[in-house]
Design an enzyme around this catalytic site. Sequence first.
Site, mmCIF file in Angstrom:
data_model
loop_
_atom_site.group_PDB
_atom_site.id
_atom_site.type_symbol
_atom_site.label_atom_id
_atom_site.label_comp_id
_atom_site.label_asym_id
_atom_site.label_seq_id
_atom_site.Cartn_x
_atom_site.Cartn_y
_atom_site.Cartn_z
ATOM 1 N N LYS A 103 0.835 -1.086 0.138
ATOM 2 C CA LYS A 103 0.075 -0.065 0.012
ATOM 3 C C LYS A 103 0.881 1.321 0.146
ATOM 4 O O LYS A 103 2.039 1.009 0.289
ATOM 5 C CB LYS A 103 -1.057 0.124 1.369
HETATM 6 P P1 NAD Z 1 -13.150 7.695 -2.102
HETATM 7 O O1 NAD Z 1 -12.269 8.655 -2.189
HETATM 8 O O2 NAD Z 1 -13.831 7.426 -3.581
HETATM 9 O O3 NAD Z 1 -14.286 7.991 -1.234
HETATM 10 C C1 NAD Z 1 -14.037 8.177 0.289
HETATM 11 C C2 NAD Z 1 -15.662 8.377 0.777
HETATM 12 O O4 NAD Z 1 -15.190 8.653 2.316
HETATM 13 C C3 NAD Z 1 -15.887 9.994 0.496
HETATM 14 O O5 NAD Z 1 -17.310 9.749 0.231
HETATM 15 C C4 NAD Z 1 -15.707 10.589 1.588
HETATM 16 O O6 NAD Z 1 -16.441 12.056 1.692
HETATM 17 C C5 NAD Z 1 -15.863 9.934 2.682
HETATM 18 N N1 NAD Z 1 -15.176 10.325 3.911
HETATM 19 C C6 NAD Z 1 -13.993 10.888 4.129
HETATM 20 N N2 NAD Z 1 -13.575 11.066 5.545
HETATM 21 C C7 NAD Z 1 -14.723 10.622 6.065
HETATM 22 C C8 NAD Z 1 -15.230 11.058 7.291
HETATM 23 N N3 NAD Z 1 -14.518 11.295 8.431
HETATM 24 N N4 NAD Z 1 -16.430 10.601 7.703
HETATM 25 C C9 NAD Z 1 -17.382 10.059 6.829
HETATM 26 N N5 NAD Z 1 -17.029 9.776 5.624
HETATM 27 C C10 NAD Z 1 -15.675 10.227 5.172
HETATM 28 O O7 NAD Z 1 -12.623 6.408 -1.746
HETATM 29 P P2 NAD Z 1 -12.888 4.688 -2.114
HETATM 30 O O8 NAD Z 1 -11.888 4.424 -3.061
HETATM 31 O O9 NAD Z 1 -14.511 4.562 -1.920
HETATM 32 O O10 NAD Z 1 -12.385 4.040 -0.644
HETATM 33 C C11 NAD Z 1 -13.212 4.065 0.633
HETATM 34 C C12 NAD Z 1 -12.686 2.923 1.331
HETATM 35 O O11 NAD Z 1 -12.917 1.614 0.798
HETATM 36 C C13 NAD Z 1 -11.089 3.008 1.814
HETATM 37 O O12 NAD Z 1 -11.314 2.503 3.362
HETATM 38 C C14 NAD Z 1 -10.517 2.135 0.869
HETATM 39 O O13 NAD Z 1 -9.485 1.710 1.302
HETATM 40 C C15 NAD Z 1 -11.514 1.115 0.675
HETATM 41 N N6 NAD Z 1 -11.127 0.248 -0.578
HETATM 42 C C16 NAD Z 1 -11.309 0.845 -1.913
HETATM 43 C C17 NAD Z 1 -11.133 0.031 -2.730
HETATM 44 C C18 NAD Z 1 -11.076 0.740 -4.321
HETATM 45 O O14 NAD Z 1 -11.175 0.033 -5.282
HETATM 46 N N7 NAD Z 1 -11.424 2.119 -4.466
HETATM 47 C C19 NAD Z 1 -10.953 -1.284 -2.820
HETATM 48 C C20 NAD Z 1 -10.890 -1.689 -1.414
HETATM 49 C C21 NAD Z 1 -11.047 -0.921 -0.309
#
Ligand code: NAD
Length: 417
Positions: A103
Amino acid sequence: MVKLYETVMAQFDQAADLMELDPEIRKILSYTTNEIVVNFPVVMDDGCIQMFTGYRVQHNNVLGPYKGGLRFHPQVDIDEVRALAAWMTWKTAIAGIPYGGAKGGIEMRPWDHSPAELEAITRRFTFALGANIGPEYDIPAPDVNTNPQIMAWILDTYLQMMPPLERNRATHVVTGKPVESGGSPGRYKATGQGLVDVLEVWAKDYGFALDGATYIIQGYGNVGSWAARLLEPLGPVLVGVEDHSGALLNPEGFDPDELAQYVDAEGRIQGYPAGAAVDHRTFFGTEADFFVPAALENQITAETAPWLNVRLVVEGANGPTDCDGDRILQERGILLIPDVLANAGGVIVSYFEWLQNKRSEFWDLEETDIRLKKQIVGAYHRVRDAVERYDCSWRTGAYIVALARLEQVYKERGIFP
Ligand code: NAD
């Protein structure tokens, strides 16, 4: 606050004790392999130079090349990246794909930068990482606040650093690219799709009716918004949503597509007309059948776990539940499908993208979706078998699947010299 890597190790210890993991292999898996920290200068739009700190932690590569996303966020630090890298090792092992775990990210506030600055920061970070990433060695992907455009800049910068003859053989240095630049159809929705695939099969196995069930989502970015959009045809009703700008409730149900369009345009849920604004505490206490945390880590804790008023938690985010949160959910009889299984769809389709690039193939969306479902449902069954065999939580069952696979490979290969 408890360090995130301590949470990973506490989860690891629980599973390792229960399955009686070989103590020698336990020693190896308690460590990361490489931890790269780069400080690099970038010229801002006003001509000033700003220094940035970027990270890449390579946790383990015994099963294949290091694999994991890049996060642009002010909370990024070595502890967070270490934990996220370890979760990738378990996740790829559970998913049954030939990758290790890594990561990375940059400690920064992406919303403070223009697109030109974001591009310069991304390119300079890629340059700073240099040969620490590579298509057969360590393959980044999107995570919080990174997207296909950022992956395209990484690809382009990486290719510029290669001899011209080798460039076309290296498009798989990064996944989650735009489709035109070598991305896979369906990667954009893959994490949400995988979560829905797992939830659907779990619900069927355990008699949990999805049609008409109510749920709340935290985070309406890539994972959260796609999970909501893809759940819609199965009949559950989204009654609450929270992001960095606040929380909204609507007992009648939000329209997930319309809300996603609003967030695309505005960058936040705040101001969306079809919902009543509520505070964090009220959002967490919303009565619903299930909760999908899809934002950041450490959200379900000793403080917030007692507030939850749901029957099931499906972890879209990585590490949304800390150890106290886990214990309280278990005491309260709230079931949990863990991150390392529920959000593995993203890395599975990243693997498909990588394969397509290596073979100069192009699969269509239908083929990608079918293969994703097969792969993640296979992972689900492996975890379910471990849960039944060891009579443990789904998180511990998932870890046992991962650790057993890693243990076997270490035993077969031995330790050099
Ligand atoms: P993203 O940047 O697209 O979205 C993040 C979301 O979280 C946004 O809606 C943001 O407003 C919200 N957020 C941020 N801080 C916050 C807070 N303090 N309280 C409430 N909401 C808050 O990110 P993503 O890619 O959707 O990733 C989200 C999670 O999923 C992360 O933990 C990431 O590691 C995990 N994840 C992502 C992927 C991927 O393919 N993108 C894969 C596996 C896991």
